[in-house]
Design a protein around this motif. Structure first.
Motif, mmCIF file in Angstrom:
data_model
loop_
_atom_site.group_PDB
_atom_site.id
_atom_site.type_symbol
_atom_site.label_atom_id
_atom_site.label_comp_id
_atom_site.label_asym_id
_atom_site.label_seq_id
_atom_site.Cartn_x
_atom_site.Cartn_y
_atom_site.Cartn_z
ATOM 1 N N ASN A 58 3.465 8.256 -54.978
ATOM 2 C CA ASN A 58 3.533 6.800 -55.046
ATOM 3 C C ASN A 58 4.011 6.370 -56.417
ATOM 4 O OD1 ASN A 58 2.481 6.256 -52.416
ATOM 5 N ND2 ASN A 58 0.487 6.810 -53.188
ATOM 6 N N TYR A 59 4.999 5.555 -56.447
ATOM 7 C CA TYR A 59 5.534 4.972 -57.665
ATOM 8 C C TYR A 59 5.786 3.512 -57.412
ATOM 9 C CZ TYR A 59 6.715 9.871 -58.315
ATOM 10 O OH TYR A 59 6.662 11.218 -58.383
ATOM 11 N N PRO A 60 5.744 2.648 -58.373
ATOM 12 C CA PRO A 60 5.202 2.843 -59.710
ATOM 13 C C PRO A 60 3.685 2.666 -59.714
ATOM 14 C CG PRO A 60 6.028 0.630 -59.461
ATOM 15 C CD PRO A 60 6.296 1.317 -58.153
ATOM 16 N N ASN A 61 3.090 2.660 -60.840
ATOM 17 C CA ASN A 61 1.637 2.513 -60.965
ATOM 18 C C ASN A 61 1.170 1.198 -60.373
ATOM 19 O OD1 ASN A 61 1.254 4.992 -62.217
ATOM 20 N ND2 ASN A 61 1.493 4.133 -64.277
ATOM 21 N N SER A 62 2.038 0.209 -60.362
ATOM 22 C CA SER A 62 1.629 -1.117 -59.899
ATOM 23 C C SER A 62 1.283 -1.143 -58.412
ATOM 24 C CB SER A 62 2.726 -2.142 -60.190
ATOM 25 O OG SER A 62 3.922 -1.768 -59.548
ATOM 26 N N VAL A 63 1.706 -0.139 -57.630
ATOM 27 C CA VAL A 63 1.397 -0.151 -56.195
ATOM 28 C C VAL A 63 0.308 0.853 -55.834
ATOM 29 C CG1 VAL A 63 3.785 -0.801 -55.737
ATOM 30 C CG2 VAL A 63 3.082 1.576 -55.412
ATOM 31 N N LYS A 64 -0.109 1.683 -56.766
ATOM 32 C CA LYS A 64 -1.138 2.672 -56.460
ATOM 33 C C LYS A 64 -2.426 1.984 -56.022
ATOM 34 C CE LYS A 64 0.404 6.505 -59.345
ATOM 35 N NZ LYS A 64 0.099 7.391 -60.492
ATOM 36 N N GLY A 65 -2.994 2.516 -54.967
ATOM 37 C CA GLY A 65 -4.208 1.940 -54.428
ATOM 38 C C GLY A 65 -3.974 0.772 -53.487
ATOM 39 N N ARG A 66 -2.736 0.286 -53.438
ATOM 40 C CA ARG A 66 -2.424 -0.845 -52.555
ATOM 41 C C ARG A 66 -1.458 -0.444 -51.439
ATOM 42 N NH1 ARG A 66 0.233 -5.126 -54.346
ATOM 43 N NH2 ARG A 66 1.403 -4.017 -55.962
ATOM 44 N N PHE A 67 -0.532 0.455 -51.737
ATOM 45 C CA PHE A 67 0.486 0.871 -50.762
ATOM 46 C C PHE A 67 0.199 2.290 -50.303
ATOM 47 C CE2 PHE A 67 4.293 -1.933 -52.274
ATOM 48 C CZ PHE A 67 3.479 -3.047 -52.210
ATOM 49 N N THR A 68 0.461 2.532 -49.024
ATOM 50 C CA THR A 68 0.276 3.867 -48.460
ATOM 51 C C THR A 68 1.452 4.210 -47.567
ATOM 52 O OG1 THR A 68 -2.135 3.576 -48.441
ATOM 53 C CG2 THR A 68 -1.230 5.368 -47.117
ATOM 54 N N ILE A 69 2.064 5.348 -47.835
ATOM 55 C CA ILE A 69 3.158 5.827 -46.997
ATOM 56 C C ILE A 69 2.614 6.846 -46.015
ATOM 57 C CG2 ILE A 69 3.805 7.646 -48.638
ATOM 58 C CD1 ILE A 69 6.733 7.193 -47.822
ATOM 59 N N SER A 70 3.131 6.814 -44.806
ATOM 60 C CA SER A 70 2.717 7.789 -43.803
ATOM 61 C C SER A 70 3.894 8.094 -42.890
ATOM 62 C CB SER A 70 1.524 7.278 -42.990
ATOM 63 O OG SER A 70 1.867 6.091 -42.293
ATOM 64 N N ARG A 71 3.752 9.169 -42.151
ATOM 65 C CA ARG A 71 4.848 9.622 -41.294
ATOM 66 C C ARG A 71 4.278 10.029 -39.944
ATOM 67 N NH1 ARG A 71 7.649 14.278 -44.119
ATOM 68 N NH2 ARG A 71 5.713 15.326 -43.543
ATOM 69 N N ASP A 72 4.912 9.577 -38.876
ATOM 70 C CA ASP A 72 4.547 9.970 -37.510
ATOM 71 C C ASP A 72 5.716 10.777 -36.955
ATOM 72 O OD1 ASP A 72 4.087 10.142 -34.745
ATOM 73 O OD2 ASP A 72 2.993 8.252 -34.718
ATOM 74 N N ASN A 73 5.570 12.089 -36.970
ATOM 75 C CA ASN A 73 6.672 12.942 -36.531
ATOM 76 C C ASN A 73 6.983 12.751 -35.047
ATOM 77 O OD1 ASN A 73 6.887 14.015 -39.110
ATOM 78 N ND2 ASN A 73 5.483 15.709 -38.651
ATOM 79 N N TYR A 79 6.129 4.897 -42.188
ATOM 80 C CA TYR A 79 5.507 3.591 -42.394
ATOM 81 C C TYR A 79 5.183 3.368 -43.871
ATOM 82 C CZ TYR A 79 4.713 4.153 -37.385
ATOM 83 O OH TYR A 79 4.878 4.374 -36.037
ATOM 84 N N LEU A 80 5.099 2.111 -44.236
ATOM 85 C CA LEU A 80 4.591 1.731 -45.542
ATOM 86 C C LEU A 80 3.579 0.620 -45.327
ATOM 87 C CD1 LEU A 80 4.804 2.179 -48.627
ATOM 88 C CD2 LEU A 80 6.366 0.223 -48.682
ATOM 89 N N GLN A 81 2.313 0.955 -45.486
ATOM 90 C CA GLN A 81 1.256 -0.037 -45.389
ATOM 91 C C GLN A 81 1.073 -0.664 -46.758
ATOM 92 O OE1 GLN A 81 -0.647 -1.067 -42.642
ATOM 93 N NE2 GLN A 81 -1.372 -2.636 -44.072
ATOM 94 N N MET A 82 1.192 -1.980 -46.807
ATOM 95 C CA MET A 82 1.101 -2.692 -48.076
ATOM 96 C C MET A 82 -0.053 -3.686 -47.998
ATOM 97 S SD MET A 82 5.158 -3.372 -48.846
ATOM 98 C CE MET A 82 5.315 -4.574 -47.527
ATOM 99 N N ASN A 83 -1.032 -3.477 -48.841
ATOM 100 C CA ASN A 83 -2.207 -4.350 -48.888
ATOM 101 C C ASN A 83 -2.272 -5.068 -50.230
ATOM 102 O OD1 ASN A 83 -3.020 -3.343 -46.342
ATOM 103 N ND2 ASN A 83 -4.120 -1.643 -47.311
#
Length: 117
Positions: A58-73, A79-83
């Motif tokens: 995860n980059y940059p530090n400003s999104v750590k803890g708020r954004f999560t990337i995931s993959r459904d093969n 996906y990018l979940q943004m909270n």
């Protein structure tokens, strides 16, 4: 023909959430480094999150803890979940698929995310 189609962008108030999707065709997302980038007006495109194999970065530090990337093969989708969205998260978000071993580098058309204060 390779296509990456982003969806899920929109207008949201600060503190809200969005989930972006990147549906791939022509490639398998499990065989590529998959990433999300964003570009705000007047700024350079920046990496937001990336999956390399089973490693998530995860980059940059400003999104750590708020954004999560995931993959459904199975769905061939990333996906990018943004909270806890902030006005500074306003940008066009792009999906990227890269395989440096064969020189592949594909981009989606982008999806606009606007966060109002």
């Amino acid at each position: 023909q390779v296509q990456l189609v982003e969806s899920g962008g929109g207008l949201v108030q600060a503190g809200g959430s969005l989930r972006l999707s990147c549906a791939a065709s022509g490639i398998g997302v499990n065989g590529y480094n998959m990433g999300w980038y964003r570009q705000a007006p007047g700024k350079q495109r920046e990496l937001v999150a990336r999956i390399i194999g089973s490693t998530v970065s995860n980059y940059p530090n400003s999104v750590k803890g708020r954004f999560t990337i995931s993959r459904d093969n199975a769905k061939n989708t990333v996906y990018l979940q943004m909270n806890s969205l902030e006005p500074d998260d306003t940008a066009v978000y792009y999906c990227n698929a890269a395989n440096p071993w064969v020189g592949d580098d594909y981009w989606g058309q982008g999806t606009q995310v606007t966060v109002s204060s």
